[in-house]
Design a protein around this motif. Structure first.
Motif, short mmCIF file in Angstrom:
data_model
loop_
_atom_site.label_atom_id
_atom_site.label_comp_id
_atom_site.label_asym_id
_atom_site.label_seq_id
_atom_site.Cartn_x
_atom_site.Cartn_y
_atom_site.Cartn_z
N VAL A 1 2.45 -6.33 14.22
CA VAL A 1 3.49 -4.87 13.94
C VAL A 1 4.59 -5.22 14.79
O VAL A 1 4.51 -6.68 14.69
CB VAL A 1 2.63 -5.13 15.52
N GLY A 2 5.04 -4.22 13.97
CA GLY A 2 6.53 -4.41 13.89
C GLY A 2 7.49 -4.90 13.18
O GLY A 2 9.14 -5.06 13.10
N THR A 3 6.54 -5.19 12.08
CA THR A 3 7.08 -5.96 10.60
C THR A 3 7.87 -4.61 9.71
O THR A 3 7.81 -5.34 8.47
CB THR A 3 6.55 -7.40 10.73
N ALA A 4 5.91 -4.50 9.39
CA ALA A 4 6.40 -3.40 8.11
C ALA A 4 5.31 -2.06 8.20
O ALA A 4 4.98 -2.13 9.31
CB ALA A 4 5.29 -4.30 7.23
N TRP A 5 6.08 -1.37 7.04
CA TRP A 5 5.17 -0.43 6.72
C TRP A 5 4.10 -0.43 7.08
O TRP A 5 3.94 -1.47 6.33
CB TRP A 5 5.79 0.90 6.29
N ARG A 6 2.52 0.20 7.87
CA ARG A 6 1.72 -0.28 6.61
C ARG A 6 0.38 0.92 7.15
O ARG A 6 0.37 1.57 7.76
CB ARG A 6 0.45 -1.40 8.04
N TRP A 7 -0.72 0.99 6.20
CA TRP A 7 -1.28 1.61 6.57
C TRP A 7 -3.15 1.44 6.81
O TRP A 7 -2.97 0.68 7.66
CB TRP A 7 -2.72 1.66 5.16
N ILE A 8 -3.13 3.41 7.86
CA ILE A 8 -3.75 3.12 9.19
C ILE A 8 -5.12 3.61 8.11
O ILE A 8 -6.92 3.74 7.68
CB ILE A 8 -3.88 4.47 10.32
N ASP A 9 -5.27 4.72 6.99
CA ASP A 9 -6.04 4.61 6.24
C ASP A 9 -5.68 4.95 5.01
O ASP A 9 -4.84 5.76 4.49
CB ASP A 9 -6.80 6.09 6.05
N PRO A 10 -6.10 4.20 3.83
CA PRO A 10 -5.27 3.94 2.65
C PRO A 10 -5.52 4.94 1.33
O PRO A 10 -6.43 4.93 1.71
CB PRO A 10 -5.38 2.63 2.67
N PRO A 11 -4.69 5.01 0.93
CA PRO A 11 -4.97 6.01 0.02
C PRO A 11 -6.27 5.55 -1.37
O PRO A 11 -6.16 4.15 -1.60
CB PRO A 11 -4.06 6.63 -1.70
#
Length: 163
Positions: free
Chosen positions: A126-136
């Protein structure tokens, strides 16, 4: 004398991520070198609805029950969630303003949204990058924007009535 050096690792990762989005999903993703991120263009094929994470979690749960879930991503600090959908044809006047009062933003056509470096879920602190909660998913189309908007409005109106 000009000396060729290999591209930095971060740039190679972004280029690989951009290629993966385009090949797997057909998304219009670009590399924004200055910020070291990938961006997707909001327009005729992709819409983005961003809201506070707590509201996003409730909307995601309701969408899942209705089998209307799709890709959801979060900012590095996990404060905002963005739902990627098919664009709405048109919205009734006042809907966007009503949502904005609840800190829900509909990204305007022509704007850009940051997406994670890869179209798959990958653990990142957390706090380092954009990330998927639910990926495409390549075989699953993005849901229409209307269910996301309707559920968001329902939940926020219900919260106001309960207050």
């Amino acid at each position: 004398m000009i000396q060729n050096r290999p591209a930095p690792r971060w740039l190679r990762e972004l280029a690989h991520g951009r290629d993966a989005y385009e090949e797997l999903l057909g998304w219009p993703v670009s590399v924004q070198v200055g910020d070291r991120v990938l961006i997707v263009l909001i327009g005729s094929s992709i819409a983005a609805i961003t809201m506070p994470a707590t509201l996003g979690a409730a909307v995601r749960e309701e969408l899942s029950v209705a089998m209307q879930n799709g890709p959801v991503l979060t900012d590095p600090d996990c404060l905002k969630w963005t739902f990627l959908t098919r664009p709405p044809d048109c919205l009734r006047p006042g809907v966007a303003a009503c949502l904005a009062r609840e800190h829900v933003d509909l990204a305007p056509r022509g704007s850009q949204v940051v997406v994670p470096t890869t179209p798959t879920r990958r653990p990142t602190p957390v706090g380092t990058a954009w990330r998927w909660i639910d990926p495409p998913a390549p075989a699953r189309p993005r849901p229409p924007a209307y269910p996301v908007i309707a559920i968001t409005r329902h939940l926020t109106e219900h919260a106001h009535l309960a207050a």
